[in-house]
Design an enzyme around this catalytic site. Structure first.
Site, PDB file in Angstrom:
ATOM      1  N   ARG A 174       0.944  -1.359  -0.160  1.00 23.58           N
ATOM      2  CA  ARG A 174       0.464   0.518  -0.387  1.00 23.58           C
ATOM      3  C   ARG A 174       0.969   1.660  -0.395  1.00 23.58           C
ATOM      4  NH1 ARG A 174       2.308   2.101   3.842  1.00 23.58           N
ATOM      5  NH2 ARG A 174       0.936   3.405   3.928  1.00 23.58           N
TER       6      ARG A 174
ATOM      7  N   ALA B  59       0.577   5.056  -1.803  1.00 26.29           N
ATOM      8  CA  ALA B  59      -0.063   5.824  -3.492  1.00 26.29           C
ATOM      9  C   ALA B  59       1.854   5.178  -4.054  1.00 26.29           C
ATOM     10  CB  ALA B  59       0.170   7.061  -3.846  1.00 26.29           C
TER      11      ALA B  59
ATOM     12  N   ARG C 237      -7.562  -0.945  -7.426  1.00 26.12           N
ATOM     13  CA  ARG C 237      -7.654   0.432  -5.945  1.00 26.12           C
ATOM     14  C   ARG C 237      -7.389   1.963  -6.208  1.00 26.12           C
ATOM     15  NH1 ARG C 237      -3.738   0.840  -0.880  1.00 26.12           N
ATOM     16  NH2 ARG C 237      -6.138   2.216   0.650  1.00 26.12           N
TER      17      ARG C 237
ATOM     18  N   ASP D  78      -2.266  11.066  -1.878  1.00 31.27           N
ATOM     19  CA  ASP D  78      -2.172   9.887  -2.317  1.00 31.27           C
ATOM     20  C   ASP D  78      -2.741  10.177  -4.193  1.00 31.27           C
ATOM     21  OD1 ASP D  78      -3.040   8.887  -0.088  1.00 31.27           O
ATOM     22  OD2 ASP D  78      -2.550   7.034  -1.562  1.00 31.27           O
TER      23      ASP D  78
ATOM     24  N   ASN E 242      -5.200  12.182   0.960  1.00 33.24           N
ATOM     25  CA  ASN E 242      -4.426  11.841   1.733  1.00 33.24           C
ATOM     26  C   ASN E 242      -5.265  10.843   2.479  1.00 33.24           C
ATOM     27  OD1 ASN E 242      -1.470  10.615   1.894  1.00 33.24           O
ATOM     28  ND2 ASN E 242      -1.466  12.119   4.013  1.00 33.24           N
ATOM     29  N   LYS E 243      -4.130  10.028   3.585  1.00 32.10           N
ATOM     30  CA  LYS E 243      -5.197   9.514   4.418  1.00 32.10           C
ATOM     31  C   LYS E 243      -5.616   9.890   5.774  1.00 32.10           C
ATOM     32  CE  LYS E 243      -4.864   5.807   4.665  1.00 32.10           C
ATOM     33  NZ  LYS E 243      -6.072   5.000   4.021  1.00 32.10           N
TER      34      LYS E 243
HETATM   35  O1  MRU Z   1      -4.618   3.694   2.147  1.00 32.26           O
HETATM   36  P1  MRU Z   1      -2.837   3.201   2.144  1.00 32.26           P
HETATM   37  O2  MRU Z   1      -2.314   2.601   3.008  1.00 32.26           O
HETATM   38  O3  MRU Z   1      -2.340   2.946   0.976  1.00 32.26           O
HETATM   39  O4  MRU Z   1      -2.794   5.420   1.897  1.00 32.26           O
HETATM   40  C1  MRU Z   1      -1.326   5.778   2.270  1.00 32.26           C
HETATM   41  C2  MRU Z   1      -1.140   7.431   2.207  1.00 32.26           C
HETATM   42  O5  MRU Z   1      -2.221   7.696   2.900  1.00 32.26           O
HETATM   43  C3  MRU Z   1      -0.359   8.091   2.542  1.00 32.26           C
HETATM   44  O6  MRU Z   1       0.428   8.729   3.116  1.00 32.26           O
HETATM   45  C4  MRU Z   1      -0.050   7.956   0.489  1.00 32.26           C
HETATM   46  O7  MRU Z   1       0.268   7.439  -0.600  1.00 32.26           O
HETATM   47  C5  MRU Z   1       1.667   8.681   0.546  1.00 32.26           C
HETATM   48  S1  MRU Z   1       2.543   7.453   0.497  1.00 32.26           S
HETATM   49  C6  MRU Z   1       4.165   8.329  -0.054  1.00 32.26           C
END
Ligand code: MRU
Length: 346
Positions: free
Chosen positions: A53, A55, A96, A239, A249-250
């Site tokens: 997981r 991005a 995704r 993301d 983002n998350k």
């Molecule tokens: O659901 P995830 O764990 O794939 O989400 C990841 C994130 O939101 C990260 O902050 C984002 O991908 C940046 S990673 C360099």
């Protein structure tokens, strides 16, 4: 290709002739288990189930998935392999929805498929390795660019996992934190990042492995931490960044940005150019992934059996107006907007 050092010792993805070796992030930190993906379908499942997981890592994994697809399909039918590979590409694309790096990487691989007229595996593998290596180089460069802003930052808060586990290596936001910590000691705070707990399970593990001290906080402690004056910057990854700088983002990132603005704490987004979606004008157009509500309940193990529904959006959008800087490998945009983004990137 996947050079590591003591400040960056973890790798989420490793290519071998046998397939794509994926460090299973669902099992961390309890167990270090690798899974070998031998087909594009394996890679799509691995992304969908979040064994890999983050991005950039999702994009890199998908690129290797296309190599596996070409290997299988070309062996089966050397004269007409393209339509079967396109089917695999579409399967990877459905794994995704939010991280645009996935679609960006698949487009790069598609461009190679369009131009090859002989055996496709070698040129596709070369492209996947290039995507992987470019990501690590971008992260190292962003690390230095971002750290330039942090000379007076004694304390930094980060959210989710944006490190080597989420990228080709080194990390985006966590890469800036690595670079800043090499310049001098900082107090690093990491949120738990419910419900999947990327911060508690992955970020703290990764930093600990690389001997960067960090303090874990509950997500709900973030505003209080800012009020206490112990952090000067919040640094996160992305993301998908819309053309005007709005950033998906998350889940929880938006709340951190609101609290940061209220407390005079500065807010930095760190992401490679592959995370910018120029076709999306603003954040409200970004598709936000909603995952199975059982994931939310299972992770928490606190809700009573009588809970009949739970809503589990796993990303949110932070408006550009709440972001002080966006760091990319091509340069830094301060006070992002359509105009400042265009001015830097053209
Ligand atoms: O659901 P995830 O764990 O794939 O989400 C990841 C994130 O939101 C990260 O902050 C984002 O991908 C940046 S990673 C360099």
């Amino acid at each position: 290709m996947t050079n590591t050092s003591y400040i960056d010792s973890v790798r989420a993805l490793q290519w071998s002739d046998d397939g794509l070796l994926v460090l299973d992030q669902r099992q961390l930190p309890a167990r270090i288990v690798h899974e070998n993906c031998r087909t594009a379908a394996d890679v799509a499942d691995t992304i969908a189930s979040m064994r890999v997981r983050g991005a950039p890592a999702i994009g890199i994994a998908a690129a290797y998935g296309v190599v596996l697809a070409a290997r299988e399909r070309f062996t089966q039918n050397p004269l007409d392999w393209r339509s079967a590979v396109e089917h695999d590409l579409q399967r990877l694309a459905r794994s995704r929805p939010t991280a645009v790096n996935l679609f960006w990487a698949l487009e790069r691989m598609r461009a190679v498929i369009r131009r090859v007229n002989t055996e496709p595996v070698a040129p596709l593998l070369a492209e996947a390795i290039a995507i992987h290596e470019e990501d690590i180089a971008a992260n190292r460069h962003m690390g230095e660019l971002g750290a330039d802003y942090l000379a007076n930052a004694a304390g930094i808060l980060t959210h989710c996992n944006t490190g080597s586990l989420a990228t080709g290596g080194y990390g985006t936001a966590l890469g800036v934190i690595r670079s800043a910590c090499q310049r001098g000691p900082r107090n690093i705070f990491a949120t738990e990042t419910r419900p999947w707990s990327q911060g508690a399970r992955l970020t703290v593990w990764e930093l600990n492995k690389d001997r960067i001290p960090a303090t874990l906080i509950a997500d709900s402690a973030a505003a209080f931490l800012m009020q206490s004056g112990r952090v000067q910057w919040v640094i996160v990854g992305a993301d998908r960044i819309a053309a005007n700088g709005d950033t998906a983002n998350k889940i929880g990132t938006y709340a951190l940005a609101v609290a940061a603005r209220h407390h005079g704490v500065r807010f930095m987004v760190v992401a490679p150019m592959s995370t910018i979606d120029w076709d999306t004008a603003q954040g409200e157009k970004i598709e936000i992934e909603e995952r199975d509500s059982r994931e939310l309940l299972a992770e928490n193990l606190l809700a009573p059996d009588s809970v009949i529904s739970a809503w589990n959006p796993v990303f949110d959008v932070t408006p550009a107006t709440l972001i002080d800087v966006i760091v990319t490998e091509r340069g830094v945009v301060e006070q992002p907007s359509s105009q400042t983004m265009q001015r830097l990137f053209g």
